[in-house]
Write an enzyme that holds these catalytic residues in place. Structure first.
Site, PDB file in Angstrom:
ATOM      1  CG  ASP A 211      -2.290   0.632   0.900  1.00 25.58           C
ATOM      2  OD1 ASP A 211      -2.281   1.853   0.626  1.00 25.58           O
ATOM      3  OD2 ASP A 211      -3.332  -0.039   0.934  1.00 25.58           O
ATOM      4  CG  HIS A 234      -0.731   1.658  -3.408  1.00 27.61           C
ATOM      5  ND1 HIS A 234      -1.989   1.359  -2.921  1.00 27.61           N
ATOM      6  CD2 HIS A 234      -0.339   0.553  -4.118  1.00 27.61           C
ATOM      7  CE1 HIS A 234      -2.344   0.144  -3.312  1.00 27.61           C
ATOM      8  NE2 HIS A 234      -1.344  -0.372  -4.035  1.00 27.61           N
TER       9      HIS A 234
END
Length: 385
Positions: A211, A234
């Site tokens: 993430d 991310h």
């Protein structure tokens, strides 16, 4: 002369550090014996000490369940935790998975953690989540709540169930030389999450996870990130914001000298399309290298993963005064710069200064909606502001 010697002796004794070895409190380094009680006992002893104290964790593997280090009755404001070994979570993810955090420090002042490895053994919980079965939400590996003057130096964190490190409601936290890793497909394993905190510094760290490498939540201010290597992951994300109507703003954020390799995003601001009184302002992204990044520069005020819980309204978050300076590299998609701002509260004061992003050795493109600002120097793709 004798009086002077006595005074000097008393001074040295008062300033000397006392060391508490967790093995002296019953901890075993076999990775199988539950050491939670021993660690908490060492914490209690350090808290009661009248001088700076060190909690020492020798080499080996130490099994820990949920450990809550409370500062409520801690009289000591200078506790160092020096870790030469590895702290291991139980293999059964349910033991810590329902608690929210594995190692939790709350209302502490002057705590520093030096070295060591955290192994949260989160792979089985990731598999459970991917299967669609009913699973616990998962635990943050290391969390600091409502704490001041925190230092985390040289810590390695791997395979967290959820966030690796969470800084919430804190003042003056310094995280340096961090190494954080989880599988690129692991869900919600943010590297470092900062929220409702001020004066946080993240330096000289490598984060590769499933993430956000660094996620920045409501109420974060005066945050400095420098010398960051991110990938997989991310990227660095401000948000998501606008989940609540009454929400603290984000301001004075600097991300400097960072490299993103193969990440989903580079530098991102994301908000739900919901009414909110929140804001994002005074943000600088400077000296950033992108390598095959899907969305190198993005503002997304219509964030809606999997098209769930989205009321299809305009975002109330006001985004202003964001500067992108000396950003270069390659995009994995043709749209390398995307500003998708709110219809009711457009982005203002966006500055593109010396941006050079390409797509497969071809010109990349830029996309703007409800965004205003200016370009300076050479900007590729051409500015759409």
């Amino acid at each position: 002369m004798i009086q002077i010697l006595i005074i000097l002796t008393l001074f040295c004794l008062s300033s000397a550090k006392t060391t508490y070895n967790v093995q002296s409190f019953g901890a075993k380094s076999d990775g199988k014996s539950d050491c939670t009680k021993a660690f908490l006992s060492a914490w209690g002893a350090a808290c009661a000490a009248m001088s700076p104290a060190t909690i020492y964790v020798p080499q080996g593997r130490y099994l820990l369940g949920n450990a809550y280090f409370s500062g409520k009755s801690c009289k000591n404001t200078a506790i160092m935790i020096r870790i030469d070994g590895t702290l291991v979570a139980p293999s059964n993810y349910n033991v810590i998975g329902k608690s929210g955090s594995w190692l939790r420090f709350e209302r502490v002042t002057g705590v520093s953690i030096h070295g060591g490895t955290l192994d949260a053994q989160g792979t089985q919980l990731w598999a459970c989540k991917k299967s669609g079965k009913a699973c616990p939400k998962g635990a943050t590996s290391l969390a600091f709540y409502n704490s001041n003057n925190i230092i985390i130096n040289g810590l390695t964190s791997s395979n967290s169930q959820m966030f690796h490190v969470r800084i919430y409601g804190c003042k003056n936290a310094h995280l340096v030389n961090m190494k954080i890793s989880a599988d690129g497909n692991s869900p919600n394993t943010d590297g470092i999450h900062v929220q409702h905190s001020t004066g946080v510094t993240i330096m000289n760290s490598h984060i590769g996870t499933g993430d956000d490498c660094v996620s920045i939540g409501p109420g974060a201010s005066n945050l400095w990130i420098e010398n960051l290597a991110c990938g997989p992951g991310h990227g660095v994300s401000i948000g998501s914001l606008a989940w609540d109507l009454q929400e603290a703003g984000v301001q004075n954020i600097t991300v400097k000298t960072a490299t993103f390799r193969g990440t989903q995003n580079g530098v991102r601001v994301k908000t739900w399309a919901r009414p909110s009184n929140g804001f994002v302002r005074n943000v600088l992204f400077q000296h950033v290298i992108m390598s095959n990044v899907k969305n190198p520069i993005i503002i997304d005020q219509n964030y809606c993963p999997n098209h769930k819980n989205c009321p299809n309204q305009a975002s109330g978050v006001k985004i202003s005064d964001i500067t992108y300076q000396d950003i270069c590299g390659t995009s994995a998609t043709q749209v390398a710069v995307k500003f998708d701002c709110s219809k009711t509260r457009p982005c203002t004061g966006i500055t593109l200064d010396r941006v050079n992003l390409t797509y497969k050795d071809k010109p990349a493109t830029a996309s703007c909606a409800n965004a205003g600002g200016k370009a300076a120097g050479i900007v590729k793709p051409s500015s759409c502001l």
